[in-house]
Design an enzyme around this catalytic site. Structure first.
Site, PDB file in Angstrom:
ATOM      1  CB  CYS A  26      28.222  27.159  50.747  1.00 46.24           C
ATOM      2  SG  CYS A  26      29.139  27.384  49.082  1.00 46.24           S
ATOM      3  CB  CYS A  29      26.702  29.237  45.967  1.00 45.44           C
ATOM      4  SG  CYS A  29      27.333  27.732  46.376  1.00 45.44           S
ATOM      5  CB  CYS A 100       5.368   5.496  36.133  1.00 47.34           C
ATOM      6  SG  CYS A 100       5.646   3.695  35.972  1.00 47.34           S
ATOM      7  CG  ASP A 522       2.503  63.051  64.009  1.00 45.45           C
ATOM      8  OD1 ASP A 522       2.296  64.507  64.173  1.00 45.45           O
ATOM      9  OD2 ASP A 522       1.425  62.432  64.105  1.00 45.45           O
ATOM     10  CG  ASP A 721      -1.368  58.553  62.603  1.00 48.29           C
ATOM     11  OD1 ASP A 721      -0.662  59.666  62.544  1.00 48.29           O
ATOM     12  OD2 ASP A 721      -2.587  58.388  62.731  1.00 48.29           O
ATOM     13  CG  ASP A 725       3.059  61.763  60.479  1.00 50.40           C
ATOM     14  OD1 ASP A 725       3.428  63.000  60.515  1.00 50.40           O
ATOM     15  OD2 ASP A 725       2.141  61.275  61.246  1.00 50.40           O
TER      16      ASP A 725
END
Length: 836
Positions: A26, A29, A100, A522, A721, A725
């Site tokens: 929760c 915590c 096991c 840009d 891009d 930039d």
């Protein structure tokens, strides 16, 4: 504006330690773990995510993962330091039952260097993740053999990614919870029928009393309820009681105290009734058994829903090919994906997935790249083009050279980006963290006060009323819903974005995008294609446009200028035959000259023509048309006479205008930052409807331009891009990189658009708004639920309407609150892109 020099400084500029944490259930915590980590010396910040069960700790100087893990342990939770995964698979013989499996797992998990071990009884295999690469498979096989089960290493293994391991862990949790729900339900049902049925159906009460007797019924209920509590319900006590004793109670503590109170009082009433007042002798076995069952059902449904929140990553992982067809030493062979090396030649046939990233060396095809870019239309691929692992080859066959494999592949980077974003916290989460740190202790205090009030002032039997209402308060309080409200929405929202080709590299960009006031672009390569093309061509020599274009191309083919490339490309696209050029000369800043068929030919700007004494009046009208469209005008003369005028321009992307219009509809102001002249910039801005323009900006002046545009208090998004930039992308409140741009731009951004389609910007902002709206809905529900129902559970309505909330109903309501939050977050998976 948000001021950080680079978002990577926030993410990785400081030394970072990541911990995987078990036992958090929760939001309280989360608060305790963060508090413990922040108290450590040298810790700059700590972020804990309930949904991913991870903590990200940033240190000012030298990171200390062991110190951080120890602090988490002292807070009552288990922390693991994830290491580069090394996977070992063992074949194990002699296992016949679940015990096991347990013994084999225990032997492995107790071994040094083992991070995790999972044993499957059906396949007879043990899957082991190593934290110490020096541990060999044979060493582990020897450990298992000594525990009584002969084992040997399996020759071939595949390293699993962190996302795969978490998915496997979640699947295992779901299976365990489902099993425990069935067990608890089967044991609790007879208890519920015997006790509640006796109250509701007098005939049933008479049958039980006349057959086994009520005392024996209580004995049977004691046995079944004890099995429920200390069988499937033991998880609550193992975590909740130690947390309570440490003074840091959590949700498990509430359940543990509530159910133990109901069970303990019932045990006294069953076996030592004389110590209780006669009117209070009653049992509440059904409350304890049904509460545990209902909460287990809630956790089972939570685990299933949480698994679906990671749908996007699971989907991306599933897109990867399992094998690759490579050519080595002249031999074609199919090999596992993890064995492909950079430089390998890979063959791909129609309908197959592209195994790894690379560059085509032979063949052409159409490739469906929608899983990367979000674009539904297949992309044409030719020799020299790049291909991305996980994409689907649609038609032709081709050969390509692998350039990026493993963690370097685009799909691996996408998964890492999504996981990083999902681990982040939004600013809105801070309020929740503050509330939940004191929430559980406050609830326990409220339950205690409820008990006292009912015991002192309540009607007879006062103790019974006091106990039932105090338990109801403990059970109904649900910080789980508050803790899940934000991270689940982030996980689904960022995952959906990845599916659409919108990658959030920082989770908090989701909130920042929504809060933005202005978006700046840009120009070159962002609003425009980024490559000059021939826009218009006017011939002044009869109907000889093609002849004049071929003449210009012949001359420009000797030049390396981008404008020259555009003219040559236009001629080649028309298939024009270019005449031979002699005595070529380039005049920097003016143009080019040469001899064609014995005549002097000149191509250049107006100043070049004037320098040569050539009259350009013939082309004045054409030049005016091109200038009005913000295009650069060039002239061509032959034999001293003007024969043509043309323009070369960086054309707008097809979706630019639609994107600007959509952003205006979202209420954003749109700006453009460019190094072009004011005349050109203003012409483009007028054509697109851009609100503000910063022209003639040098590359190093974009950050200052952003500050001017942002003004006082306006939050700004920057979309770019190029390499130049990167500073602006980092300086903006949200930096958005067009994914077709440079790696440096992408690394500096908060959001990455994997395609060059600008409408993805609209998708990112719309998804941001939808995600924050979803988070607010979740928070409203979580807080309203607790605000309204805790007083009801305490019995506030009883004096007025005679209404009390049964602890059983409280448990059901608590489970439903978390399920509601998770289900609401999952609605984001249906978010629709504007490009589809």
């Amino acid at each position: 504006m948000t001021k950080h020099s680079n978002p990577e400084q926030i993410r990785s500029g400081l030394p970072v330690v990541t911990l995987e944490i078990d036992g958090m259930t929760c939001a309280s915590c989360v608060g305790r773990v963060e508090k413990a980590l922040l108290a450590l010396p040298g810790v700059n910040s700590a972020s804990v995510n309930l949904a991913t069960q991870q903590a990200t700790v940033r240190f000012d100087d030298k990171p200390d993962a062991n110190l951080a893990a120890e602090a988490v342990k002292k807070a009552g939770y288990t922390a693991h330091i994830p290491q580069p995964a090394s996977q070992v698979v063992l074949e194990v013989d002699g296992m016949t039952c679940a015990s096991c499996v347990g013994r084999v797992e225990k032997a492995l998990q107790a071994s040094t260097g083992v991070a995790a071990a999972s044993v499957n009884l059906v396949t007879k295999r043990a899957n082991i993740t190593l934290s110490d690469p020096s541990v060999t498979p044979q060493m582990l096989a020897d450990i298992v053999t000594k525990s009584g089960y002969p084992a040997q290493p399996v020759a071939s293994t595949t390293p699993a990614s962190g996302a795969e391991r978490r998915a496997e862990k979640n699947d295992a949790e779901i299976k365990i919870l489902k099993r425990d729900v069935l067990i608890a339900g089967a044991l609790a049902l007879p208890v519920f029928l015997a006790e509640m049925g006796s109250h509701l159906i007098p005939t049933l009460h008479h049958i039980i009393d006349s057959t086994i007797g009520m005392q024996n019924s209580w004995h049977l209920q004691f046995i079944l309820t004890t099995l429920v509590l200390f069988g499937p319900g033991l998880r609550f006590f193992r975590i909740g009681i130690p947390a309570l004793l440490r003074g840091g109670p959590d949700m498990n503590s509430l359940v543990a105290v509530g159910t133990l109170a109901a069970w303990g009082f019932s045990v006294v009433a069953t076996f030592m009734p004389a110590v209780l007042p006669a009117q209070t002798v009653n049992v509440y076995y059904e409350a304890a058994a049904v509460i545990v069952t209902l909460i287990l059902i809630g956790r089972w449904m939570e685990a299933r829903a949480k698994g679906r929140t990671s749908h996007a990553i699971a989907h991306l992982l599933g897109l990867q090919a399992k094998t690759a067809r490579v050519v080595r030493d002249g031999v074609t062979q199919d090999i596992p994906l993890e064995d492909v090396r950079a430089g390998d030649l890979v063959l791909v046939r129609p309908g197959e997935k592209v195994p790894v990233d690379g560059e085509i060396t032979e063949g052409t095809s159409y490739i469906d790249e929608s899983m990367i870019t979000g674009e539904p239309v297949p992309a044409t691929k030719n020799v020299g083009d790049t291909v991305v692992g996980g994409t689907v080859n649609k038609t032709g066959a081709f050969t390509y050279r692998a350039t990026k494999v493993g963690s370097d592949m685009v799909i691996s980077q996408i998964i890492r980006m999504v996981e990083d974003a999902q681990a982040d916290k939004l600013p809105i989460q801070n309020l929740i963290d503050k509330v939940t740190t004191w929430f559980v202790p406050a609830v326990m205090l409220a339950a205690f006060v409820t008990f006292l009030i009912w015991f002192i002032f309540g009607p007879e039997p006062a103790f019974t009323f006091a106990l039932a209402n105090a338990i109801a308060v403990l059970i109904i309080a649900c910080p789980c819903a508050m803790g899940l409200a934000t991270p689940t929405s982030i996980m689904v929202g960022t995952g959906r974005g990845a599916e659409m080709g919108v990658l959030f590299r920082r989770g908090d960009a989701l909130q920042s995008l929504r809060d933005a006031d202005i978006i700046a672009f840009d120009k070159t390569g962002t609003l425009t294609i980024g490559k000059p093309v021939l826009s218009q061509f006017f011939s002044f020599v009869g109907n000889q446009d093609d002849e004049m274009l071929a003449l210009a191309a012949a001359l420009e083919s000797r030049s390396e200028h981008p404008i020259a490339t555009a003219i040559v490309q236009a001629a080649e696209e028309k298939g024009l035959q270019q005449p031979e050029v002699k005595e070529f000369e380039a005049v920097p800043g003016f143009g080019v000259s040469g001899m064609v068929d014995g005549q002097a030919v000149h191509v250049g700007a107006e100043r070049f023509m004037k320098k040569l004494g050539i009259d350009v009046a013939t082309g004045a009208k054409a030049a005016a048309l091109m200038t009005a469209k913000a295009q650069s005008v060039l002239y061509m003369a032959r034999g001293g006479v003007l024969v043509a005028a043309f323009s070369v321009a960086d054309e707008l992307k097809p979706t630019t205008k639609a994107t600007i219009d959509a952003l205006h509809k979202l209420g954003l102001k749109v700006a453009m930052i460019t190094g072009d002249s004011k005349v050109v910039a203003n012409a483009i801005a007028k054509e697109l409807g851009i609100d503000e323009v910063s022209a003639e900006v040098l590359p190093d002046g974009k950050v200052e331009a952003l500050k001017r545009l942002a003004g006082s208090g306006r939050k700004i998004i920057f979309v770019g891009d190029g390499i130049n930039d990167a500073p602006a992308l980092a300086a903006a409140d949200v930096g958005v990189a067009v994914g077709t741009g440079t790696d440096i731009a992408i690394e500096s951004a908060d959001v990455v658009l994997m395609s060059g389609d600008l409408t993805a910007v609209v998708d990112a902002i719309a998804l941001s708004k939808a995600t924050i709206r979803n988070i607010r809905q979740n928070l409203f529900w979580a807080f309203s639920y607790n605000t309204a129902l805790i007083p009801v559970a305490a019995g506030l309505l009883y004096p007025f309407y005679g209404i009390l909330l049964s602890p059983v109903l409280a448990a059901a309501a608590m489970a439903l609150s978390s399920i509601f939050v998770l289900t609401n977050a999952l609605r984001l998976r249906s978010f629709t892109s504007t490009r589809t």
